[in-house]
Scaffold this active site. Structure first.
Site, PDB file in Angstrom:
ATOM      1  CG  HIS A 118      -1.887   1.033   1.343  1.00  0.00           C
ATOM      2  ND1 HIS A 118      -2.389   1.466   2.546  1.00  0.00           N
ATOM      3  CD2 HIS A 118      -2.495   1.791   0.398  1.00  0.00           C
ATOM      4  CE1 HIS A 118      -3.257   2.445   2.344  1.00  0.00           C
ATOM      5  NE2 HIS A 118      -3.333   2.655   1.048  1.00  0.00           N
ATOM      6  CB  SER A 161      -1.941   9.698   6.880  1.00  0.00           C
ATOM      7  OG  SER A 161      -2.977   9.245   7.712  1.00  0.00           O
ATOM      8  CB  SER A 218      -0.364  15.712  -0.227  1.00  0.00           C
ATOM      9  OG  SER A 218       0.056  15.090   0.962  1.00  0.00           O
TER      10      SER A 218
END
Length: 604
Positions: free
Chosen positions: A237, A260, A264
């Site tokens: 992941h 989390s 980004s």
């Protein structure tokens, strides 16, 4: 062996019949015919990934109102049931007769009986859609074939965006992963997702949220993790992203729990993957590919200032499926955290919405689905069948109180065990349940773990020992807060932590030894804040962010030791590495007390 297509005669189109005949895959025909017999659809559409297939699926998504056309060309919106807005942990089971710590299991025979009963006749009155895909670049060492069967055009539309169509690759009796989904009656009390690892098959019913229904996404991850552990590679992941250094591009994988910072972070460099990675040792080198060719990303908080690349994708013509955001009267969209003016009214997953209601306009786990080719920072090697060489691995968490922003592990073993396998992070909206509860989530993969953590970690450690060139491992935490519950870093500061990690990969900077790994010198970060962000970085900010809360680190280490000591097949290296870290922390507590400033460590 000639394939017998007689069970499909008259059920599928002549074209589909001839195409299936041409690839001569008996297992595939058997799977299709048995699923049709079980679910009894009125019609079956076999999609081969051709342009007319893709257009037909999009047309059906609109006709069935599973998607609604928006004013921007190529944009549509999808709404899930109000109680079907995230991955359903409690309704998801690994079918096995074993009891596995941290894994939600159900006896295989019992689970199959329940699932087949729920799926029986579930597609009556509907059209079935069949799609053929490759996880990973086609015809590569990484490729895994998969078939999706569903009665939801939204699901097959999503898969056509997210995965490589690969019908021709099924020639002969090649093995493949199998996914059967039916939205059923959307009876949430009877929502079930069951993973039959033994037969490489996933069943899903009474749900449309993509995390529960799009088989090749996180449902497939359970199957590929099992395959990877059995074959000695890693299915993770993780994002894959290239960061520029003085010696060229360095590729990192990055593991963060959902919501989390993974997406980004993947936008800070050249993008290969925002979510998943297949990682193999090839000639002693760690190489990785993206199983996907699209992004299914959380949209809340995406704004033009902080996320310009994603913002551009969401505001230009092109294929985008929005899910569970607000649809405005003029065919536009709005989501919370976009930093644009909130409309007075609109329509969302709960129905008509008004600003004066005081309710959020969009769900915190609202999403967008887009092809990678829409992103301006897409790496040229995103579909390279050889993968890219991995120089660094990032394990990031949402930890408000303990972990400093960035740490480098002493070694592969130290990083895998005390950073990756020790991850604890606050729960986010991507799973159903209470948010902001600190959860044990090793490698950010616990939700998708199909087997014992001991077996999984043993494979990780063995994989590292087989590498001639070992990637560096880093801990990232973007969410540290002060005593007044205020974040100690801005969103853009992550660029500096990445730059420092790249410099460490290139051996261009030294670091401070601590009991939990290496941390940056103030002088190095000060230069990077200035050159990267054009802002001053004070000694006071550095000290607040990098003061080690030794007692909290010790508590964390002891928590993790307790967990692994209770898992029967935990490798002894895991316990030994954690014990060594505990001993170092006790030594530093004896010397410095509960906390130690990085400036004290420099002086010592």
């Amino acid at each position: 062996m000639k394939v017998d297509l007689s069970p499909l005669n008259g059920i599928i189109s002549d074209k589909a019949f001839q195409k299936l005949k041409s690839i001569n895959n008996p297992s595939l025909v058997h799977f299709l015919s048995k699923t049709i017999e079980l679910t009894t659809p009125d019609r079956v559409y076999v999609s081969f990934g051709e342009e007319k297939d893709r257009e037909y699926v999009k047309k059906r998504a609109l006709e069935t109102k599973e998607e609604i056309k928006l004013k921007m060309e190529g944009h549509t919106i999808h709404f899930d049931h109000p109680l079907d807005q995230a991955r359903a942990r409690e309704d998801t089971f690994i079918l096995t007769d074993e009891k596995i710590p941290f894994v939600n299991t159900k006896p295989r025979d019992e689970g199959l009986r329940e699932m087949l009963s729920l799926l029986k006749g579930s597609m009556k009155g509907r059209e079935m859609y069949v799609g053929f895909y490759s996880l990973g670049p086609r015809n590569s060492k990484f490729s895994i074939l998969a078939v999706q069967i569903t009665d939801s055009p939204y699901v097959i539309h999503s898969e056509n965006i997210l995965y490589r169509n690969a019908f021709e690759d099924f020639y002969g009796d090649k093995p493949f992963l199998k996914f059967i989904h039916s939205k059923g009656q959307l009876d949430i009390k009877k929502r079930r997702i069951m993973i039959d690892v033994k037969e490489n098959t996933v069943y899903s019913v009474n749900t449309t949220y993509a995390g529960n229904s799009v088989g090749l996404k996180k449902l497939a991850l359970r199957l590929t993790v099992t395959k990877a552990v059995n074959e000695g590679w890693l299915s993770e992941h993780m994002a894959i992203v290239g960061f520029e250094g003085n010696r060229g591009t360095h590729y990192f994988t990055a593991s963060f729990p959902s919501g989390s910072g993974k997406t980004s972070t993947s936008m800070l460099g050249s993008l290969i993957s925002d979510d998943l990675a297949f990682i193999k040792e090839i000639d002693g080198v760690c190489r990785a590919v993206n199983p996907e060719i699209g992004i299914f990303g959380i949209i809340q908080g995406i704004n033009e200032r902080d996320d310009p690349v994603i913002w551009d994708v969401l505001h230009k013509p092109g294929e985008v499926i929005f899910s569970n955001v607000l649809m405005t009267d003029d065919g536009g969209v709005y989501w919370e955290g976009s930093e644009v003016e909130k409309p007075e009214k609109g329509y969302n997953y709960e129905g008509a919405w008004t600003k004066e209601s005081g309710k959020p306009a969009s769900h915190p786990n609202a999403r967008f689905t887009s092809p990678l080719t829409s992103f301006s920072n897409l790496d040229k090697d995103y579909d390279n069948p050889q993968g890219v060489v991995i120089d660094g691995i990032i394990f990031g968490v949402r930890d408000y109180s303990t972990l400093v922003p960035v740490t480098e592990a002493f070694s592969w073993e130290h990083g895998v065990i005390t950073i990756g396998a020790s991850m604890e992070s606050s729960r986010t909206s991507a799973v159903i349940g209470k948010a902001d509860v600190l959860e044990f989530n090793p490698m950010a993969i616990l939700d998708f773990m199909p087997l014992s953590l001991g077996k999984y970690l043993n494979n990780y450690l063995t994989f590292g020992r087989n590498l001639k060139y070992v990637p560096k491992i880093f801990s990232f935490n973007y969410f540290l807060k002060d005593e007044n519950n205020k974040f100690l870093n801005s969103k853009e500061d992550k660029r500096v932590w990445v730059k420092w990690a790249v410099k460490r990969v290139e051996s261009e900077t030294d670091a401070i030894y601590t009991p939990v790994g290496f941390i940056p010198y103030y002088e190095d970060l000060s230069k990077l804040f200035n050159s990267t962000l054009g802002k001053q970085y004070t000694k006071e900010a550095y000290e607040l962010q990098f003061t080690l809360k030794l007692s909290k680190y010790l508590e964390k280490t002891e928590r993790i030791m307790k967990i692994y000591s209770e898992i029967a097949d935990t490798p002894i290296e895991v316990i030994n590495e954690l014990k060594a870290q505990k001993d170092r922390l006790l030594d530093y507590i004896n010397r410095y007390g509960d906390k130690v400033s990085p400036f004290q460590l420099v002086k010592s």
